[in-house]
Design an enzyme around this catalytic site. Structure first.
Site, PDB file in Angstrom:
ATOM      1  N   CYS A   1      -2.517   2.165   7.626  1.00 41.01           N
ATOM      2  CA  CYS A   1      -1.779   1.318   6.697  1.00 41.01           C
ATOM      3  C   CYS A   1      -1.939  -0.149   7.026  1.00 41.01           C
ATOM      4  O   CYS A   1      -1.935  -0.539   8.168  1.00 41.01           O
ATOM      5  CB  CYS A   1      -0.319   1.700   6.691  1.00 41.01           C
ATOM      6  SG  CYS A   1       0.039   2.618   5.236  1.00 41.01           S
TER       7      CYS A   1
ATOM      8  N   CYS B   1       3.461  -4.865  16.456  1.00 39.41           N
ATOM      9  CA  CYS B   1       2.831  -3.843  17.312  1.00 39.41           C
ATOM     10  C   CYS B   1       1.335  -4.146  17.394  1.00 39.41           C
ATOM     11  O   CYS B   1       0.689  -4.403  16.378  1.00 39.41           O
ATOM     12  CB  CYS B   1       3.069  -2.446  16.742  1.00 39.41           C
ATOM     13  SG  CYS B   1       4.809  -2.019  16.660  1.00 39.41           S
TER      14      CYS B   1
ATOM     15  N   CYS C   1      -1.414  -2.176  15.239  1.00 41.06           N
ATOM     16  CA  CYS C   1      -1.111  -1.916  13.826  1.00 41.06           C
ATOM     17  C   CYS C   1      -1.651  -3.021  12.921  1.00 41.06           C
ATOM     18  O   CYS C   1      -1.443  -4.208  13.177  1.00 41.06           O
ATOM     19  CB  CYS C   1       0.403  -1.788  13.670  1.00 41.06           C
ATOM     20  SG  CYS C   1       0.903  -1.461  11.975  1.00 41.06           S
TER      21      CYS C   1
ATOM     22  N   CYS D   1       4.854  -7.268   8.005  1.00 40.34           N
ATOM     23  CA  CYS D   1       5.784  -6.739   9.008  1.00 40.34           C
ATOM     24  C   CYS D   1       6.003  -7.766  10.107  1.00 40.34           C
ATOM     25  O   CYS D   1       5.092  -8.510  10.458  1.00 40.34           O
ATOM     26  CB  CYS D   1       5.207  -5.450   9.592  1.00 40.34           C
ATOM     27  SG  CYS D   1       6.338  -4.594  10.709  1.00 40.34           S
TER      28      CYS D   1
ATOM     29  N   GLU E   1       0.825  -1.214   0.000  1.00 40.69           N
ATOM     30  CA  GLU E   1       0.000   0.000   0.000  1.00 40.69           C
ATOM     31  C   GLU E   1       0.854   1.255   0.000  1.00 40.69           C
ATOM     32  O   GLU E   1       1.918   1.287   0.619  1.00 40.69           O
ATOM     33  CB  GLU E   1      -0.852   0.035   1.273  1.00 40.69           C
ATOM     34  CG  GLU E   1      -1.937  -0.986   1.292  1.00 40.69           C
ATOM     35  CD  GLU E   1      -2.683  -0.992   2.625  1.00 40.69           C
ATOM     36  OE1 GLU E   1      -2.689   0.044   3.323  1.00 40.69           O
ATOM     37  OE2 GLU E   1      -3.242  -2.043   2.953  1.00 40.69           O
TER      38      GLU E   1
ATOM     39  N   CYS F   1       3.194   8.258   1.373  1.00 44.46           N
ATOM     40  CA  CYS F   1       3.598   7.349   2.436  1.00 44.46           C
ATOM     41  C   CYS F   1       3.893   6.004   1.780  1.00 44.46           C
ATOM     42  O   CYS F   1       3.015   5.418   1.143  1.00 44.46           O
ATOM     43  CB  CYS F   1       2.440   7.245   3.431  1.00 44.46           C
ATOM     44  SG  CYS F   1       2.700   6.015   4.700  1.00 44.46           S
TER      45      CYS F   1
END
Ligand code: SAH
Length: 351
Positions: free
Chosen positions: A334, A117, A120, A113, A93, A106
């Site tokens: 995101c 976190c 997120c 990932c 994205e 961005c």
């Protein structure tokens, strides 16, 4: 032999490659511009180089494909969110935000990932792979071509942890920076990290004038560990020591990101603890009302507590702003669009 991804060569590498195929070095300038400034998708579009050289290039190299699979536009503020497909069917994205001072993109640095976190969305589908430097730069080229608009600022705040893909991220900044290409100044580029301490020290020594953003989100190690697994590896003290070194070497101010979560880190005591941590540093605090993700446990802090938090910091001399919530009507946090895309493909697989 496998074909070379010609987009991933920086200018010096491209010159070397052109020489290695016994062609004149000056062609590197032409080819670099076509790939990194214009963003051509075929060698035939390189109209100022000979057909035979174009043939040679296409026999031995390829231009990677990046295409917009989906685009959402906010009716509120014009923010655009892109789902971009890569050569290997992975999707990432990028988000285009319009500010008075220009267009900011961005960009993502990884497919998924590893950082985990809790608040997120990027982390929910796990980790696929890191992006190559040209795929990071390519997001800007793809969006510029799609919209016809120029991007003037870049923030590394999309999917992924930039400092977990260190070499490619540093190379991508140099590509984005390069005068023959996009020519976006390093001061217009921000890299955000959840705090991979050793790589903050490395980045400080790269001689790149980019802005560093630190995702802090808590003021004690205990609280930080609850929401960010990276806090188990590095303490806040170790993180801030690295930041101080970054400021010392680069002379650049650091920006601290602090996502305000209802009842978790949004109290007056939290604000005062943050003041104590950052006092004396050349720092700026960016407060982000946490974006509530689907099935996520965290709620946004109230308007009132956000304002109070900001006023407390500002009155203690810490320059603080609240990040404007752009694109709140289009899955702006995101990772959400990619997650939907994966969920949809999964359900199609099950049919
Ligand atoms: N991995 C990097 C960069 C990507 S995230 C980092 O951690 O900094 C970019 C920023 O968005 C980070 O500050 C991150 O903590 C924040 N963020 C992620 N999910 C969020 C959410 N749901 N609401 C608000 N901010 C979020």
């Amino acid at each position: 032999m496998d074909k070379i991804n010609i987009c991933d060569l920086d200018f010096i590498e491209l010159e070397r490659y052109i020489e290695s195929i016994e062609e004149k070095k000056f062609h590197a300038t032409q080819i670099y511009k076509w790939l990194h400034r214009v963003g051509v998708t075929t060698f035939d579009e390189m109209t100022d180089i000979s057909k035979s050289l174009r043939q040679k290039l296409s026999d031995n190299t390829f231009i990677m494909k990046m295409e917009v699979l989906q685009c959402q536009k906010s009716k509120k503020d014009g923010t655009m969110k892109f789902l971009i497909g890569l050569d290997d069917n992975c999707a990432i994205e990028s988000v285009l935000m319009r500010y008075n001072h220009g267009n900011t993109l961005c960009v993502s640095t990884q497919v998924g990932c590893k950082m985990g976190c809790k608040f997120c969305a990027s982390t929910k589908e796990g980790f696929e792979r890191s992006l190559r430097a040209c795929e990071i730069e390519g997001q800007i080229i793809t969006v510029q071509r799609y919209t016809g608009e120029k991007i003037s600022n870049v923030v590394y705040m999309g999917i992924g942890e930039p400092l977990d893909n260190y070499d490619n991220v540093v190379k991508s900044i140099r590509l984005i920076n390069y005068p023959l290409g996009l020519n976006i100044g390093a001061r217009h580029i921000s890299v955000s990290t959840c705090g991979l301490v050793p790589n903050i020290y490395r980045l400080a020594k790269e001689n790149i004038q980019c802005t560093l953003s630190i995702s802090l989100h808590a003021t004690t190690d205990e609280k930080r560990k609850e929401i960010m697994p990276i806090a188990n590896r590095y303490s806040i003290k170790e993180l801030l020591d690295a930041c101080k070194e970054y400021i010392k070497i680069t002379g650049r101010r650091i920006s601290f990101e602090y996502a305000l979560i209802y009842g978790k880190n949004d109290s007056y005591e939290d604000a005062m603890a943050l003041v104590k941590l950052l006092r004396g540093m050349i720092a700026h605090v960016n407060l982000i009302p946490v974006n509530e993700i689907k099935n996520g446990a965290y709620k946004k802090a109230t308007e009132k507590s956000i304002e109070k938090f900001m006023n407390t910091l500002n009155s203690c001399g810490i320059v603080t702003t609240v990040r404007r919530e752009l694109g709140s009507d289009i899955d702006a946090a995101c990772g959400q669009l990619r997650k939907k895309y994966i969920d949809k493909n999964k359900s199609l697989d099950n049919v």
